[in-house]
Motif scaffolding. Structure first.
Motif, PDB file in Angstrom:
ATOM      1  N   ASN A 194       0.826  -1.208   0.000  1.00  0.00           N
ATOM      2  CA  ASN A 194       0.000   0.000   0.000  1.00  0.00           C
ATOM      3  C   ASN A 194       0.863   1.260   0.000  1.00  0.00           C
ATOM      4  O   ASN A 194       0.574   2.214  -0.721  1.00  0.00           O
ATOM      5  N   ASN A 215      -7.376  -4.405  -2.537  1.00  0.00           N
ATOM      6  CA  ASN A 215      -6.835  -3.151  -2.021  1.00  0.00           C
ATOM      7  C   ASN A 215      -7.798  -2.520  -1.021  1.00  0.00           C
ATOM      8  O   ASN A 215      -9.011  -2.613  -1.192  1.00  0.00           O
ATOM      9  N   PRO A 216      -7.269  -1.840  -0.007  1.00  0.00           N
ATOM     10  CA  PRO A 216      -8.163  -1.159   0.932  1.00  0.00           C
ATOM     11  C   PRO A 216      -8.895  -0.004   0.240  1.00  0.00           C
ATOM     12  O   PRO A 216      -8.343   0.656  -0.642  1.00  0.00           O
ATOM     13  N   THR A 217     -10.126   0.231   0.648  1.00  0.00           N
ATOM     14  CA  THR A 217     -10.941   1.288   0.041  1.00  0.00           C
ATOM     15  C   THR A 217     -10.277   2.651   0.167  1.00  0.00           C
ATOM     16  O   THR A 217     -10.297   3.444  -0.779  1.00  0.00           O
ATOM     17  N   TRP A 218      -9.651   2.928   1.309  1.00  0.00           N
ATOM     18  CA  TRP A 218      -9.025   4.235   1.524  1.00  0.00           C
ATOM     19  C   TRP A 218      -7.938   4.506   0.492  1.00  0.00           C
ATOM     20  O   TRP A 218      -7.727   5.646   0.109  1.00  0.00           O
ATOM     21  N   LEU A 219      -7.260   3.445   0.017  1.00  0.00           N
ATOM     22  CA  LEU A 219      -6.196   3.640  -0.960  1.00  0.00           C
ATOM     23  C   LEU A 219      -6.752   4.128  -2.299  1.00  0.00           C
ATOM     24  O   LEU A 219      -6.178   5.002  -2.938  1.00  0.00           O
ATOM     25  N   TRP A 243      -9.492   5.895  -2.699  1.00  0.00           N
ATOM     26  CA  TRP A 243      -9.894   7.299  -2.525  1.00  0.00           C
ATOM     27  C   TRP A 243      -8.673   8.210  -2.454  1.00  0.00           C
ATOM     28  O   TRP A 243      -8.706   9.332  -2.962  1.00  0.00           O
ATOM     29  N   LEU A 244      -7.607   7.754  -1.836  1.00  0.00           N
ATOM     30  CA  LEU A 244      -6.388   8.559  -1.743  1.00  0.00           C
ATOM     31  C   LEU A 244      -5.742   8.755  -3.114  1.00  0.00           C
ATOM     32  O   LEU A 244      -5.142   9.793  -3.385  1.00  0.00           O
ATOM     33  N   ASN A 245      -5.895   7.770  -3.989  1.00  0.00           N
ATOM     34  CA  ASN A 245      -5.310   7.876  -5.328  1.00  0.00           C
ATOM     35  C   ASN A 245      -5.861   9.051  -6.129  1.00  0.00           C
ATOM     36  O   ASN A 245      -5.158   9.600  -6.978  1.00  0.00           O
TER      37      ASN A 245
END
Length: 146
Positions: free
Chosen positions: A51, A120-124, A126-128
């Motif tokens: 990540n 992949n984690p959901t936050w990743l 959104w961060l992308n």
């Protein structure tokens, strides 16, 4: 009209650069980490190391695209078109994301199967989105300093 087409072409070329870098860098990460470093034990869930590497991939890939786009575009509108492509493409990926990997991950999984099955984690995801926008603008700024 010619400037719009040139800028659009530059944005598409920048998007291709993002795609190339976003394939090459994870391939290098896979070679360095292997499946045991890329995933949590016995799982398709990506590891913290993967990540963190993906955050770097998002910024560097988008910066490469922004650099290429800025070199080809007639003005900053080309870079803004690239940013829009990255944001729309990323949002669509998030909207239609379906984690593929189920069950226990085999120890000897190959790179292509691993990347296709990664959870992949959901936050990743959104961060992308902001990372891609910032990366593209940073790459464009670097291109204009030459």
């Amino acid at each position: 009209m010619k400037s719009v087409l040139r800028n659009l072409g530059a944005a598409v070329l920048g998007y291709v650069a993002v795609a190339i870098v976003s394939f090459v860098l994870p391939t290098i990460m896979w070679l360095l980490l292997g499946p045991d470093g890329a995933f949590r034990p016995d799982s398709w869930d990506t590891s913290p190391a993967w990540n963190a590497g993906w955050i770097l991939v998002a910024v560097v890939g988008a910066a490469a695209g922004g650099f290429v786009c800025a070199k080809v575009a007639l003005d900053r509108n080309g870079v803004w078109m690239l940013v829009a492509l990255l944001l729309v493409g990323g949002a669509l990926s998030l909207a239609f994301y379906v984690p593929a990997g189920e069950g226990v991950r085999p120890a000897d999984v190959g790179m292509m199967e691993g990347m296709a099955s990664a959870r992949n984690p959901t936050w990743l995801g959104w961060l992308n989105l902001p990372l891609a926008a910032v990366g593209a603008l940073l790459g464009a700024r670097i291109a204009r300093q030459d």
